[in-house]
Design a protein around this motif. Structure first.
Motif, short mmCIF file in Angstrom:
data_model
loop_
_atom_site.label_atom_id
_atom_site.label_comp_id
_atom_site.label_asym_id
_atom_site.label_seq_id
_atom_site.Cartn_x
_atom_site.Cartn_y
_atom_site.Cartn_z
N SER A 140 0.84 -1.20 0.00
CA SER A 140 0.00 0.00 0.00
C SER A 140 0.87 1.25 0.00
CB SER A 140 -0.91 0.02 1.23
OG SER A 140 -1.65 1.22 1.30
N GLU A 153 -2.82 2.31 6.18
CA GLU A 153 -2.80 0.90 5.78
C GLU A 153 -1.42 0.31 5.98
OE1 GLU A 153 -6.29 1.26 2.34
OE2 GLU A 153 -4.18 1.11 1.78
N SER A 211 -6.60 -8.30 0.40
CA SER A 211 -6.94 -7.12 -0.39
C SER A 211 -7.74 -7.55 -1.61
CB SER A 211 -5.67 -6.38 -0.82
OG SER A 211 -6.00 -5.28 -1.66
N LEU A 266 -10.64 2.41 7.46
CA LEU A 266 -10.35 1.35 6.50
C LEU A 266 -11.48 1.16 5.50
CD1 LEU A 266 -8.75 -1.47 8.69
CD2 LEU A 266 -7.61 0.02 7.05
#
Length: 217
Positions: free
Chosen positions: A86, A91, A177, A205
């Motif tokens: 990321s 994150e 992810s 998030l």
């Protein structure tokens, strides 16, 4: 009419392309309402105080790059893993803790960050024949890629953080992810057996980007 029609479709296509590429390349701005506190530039061979580490982790967007003398090999491997997954500071912090959790629990026999990051088939950017493998492995203390130096600083603070600053349990060692999957409708088999963990701190998030899991073996 033709001119307007042409402009409409050109704008639509351009927007669609941006929507596809931005999430993977941009270094995002901090979420609304984040404190603007920033740490002073740490001097060489410096061990941060508990207060400084807490400030850094509670506002990773405000971190300044650290001195090259503070960038040991293990910090660099942690930073490579975080940066590969990321470009968002919040994150990255959560990802960094999952890696630290693996080291501290000797997950899959790994005792160093290098072993953990290069552990076969654990981190997508470091898979054999992965197109970006060479890029991430060769990020160094002096690399000037946008956002990289702050990621190294964040990895430095994660490694020196008191365990009480851990945003979730020690057994949270996995994340998923959805947007990085070739086929989001076919997640890893283990995802269906676990519920995502909610971090103890107020992270903003997006579950399509990252979900974190406890107790996966």
């Amino acid at each position: 009419m033709r001119i307007r029609f042409h402009k409409y479709w050109m704008g639509f296509i351009f927007g669609a392309v941006l929507a596809c590429i931005i999430p993977s390349v941009i270094v995002f701005a901090p979420p609304t309402g984040v404190d603007d506190y920033t740490l002073d530039f740490p001097p060489p061979l410096y061990l941060p105080t508990d207060q400084e580490v807490a400030h850094a982790l509670f506002n990773p967007w405000g971190i300044k790059p650290i001195h090259v003398a503070n960038m040991d090999a293990e910090t660099m491997w942690l930073a490579r893993a975080m940066f590969s997954e990321s470009k968002r500071a919040d994150e990255q912090e959560l990802i960094g803790w999952t890696v630290r959790n693996r080291i501290e629990s000797n997950f899959r026999g790994c005792t160093t960050y290098e072993q953990c990051v290069l552990d076969p088939f654990q981190y997508s950017a470091f898979l054999p024949n992965q197109s970006k493998l060479h890029f991430y492995i060769n990020l160094t203390e002096t690399s000037t890629v946008a956002g990289w130096q702050k990621t190294v600083a964040l990895a430095f603070y994660i490694r020196h953080a008191d365990s009480g600053l851990r945003p979730f349990g020690r057994k949270v060692r996995h994340f998923y992810s959805e947007q990085s999957m070739v086929d989001p409708d076919m997640p890893p088999a283990w995802v269906e057996d676990f519920e995502p963990v909610v971090p103890r701190r107020a992270f903003q998030l997006d579950e399509r980007r990252f979900r974190f899991y406890d107790g996966v073996h």
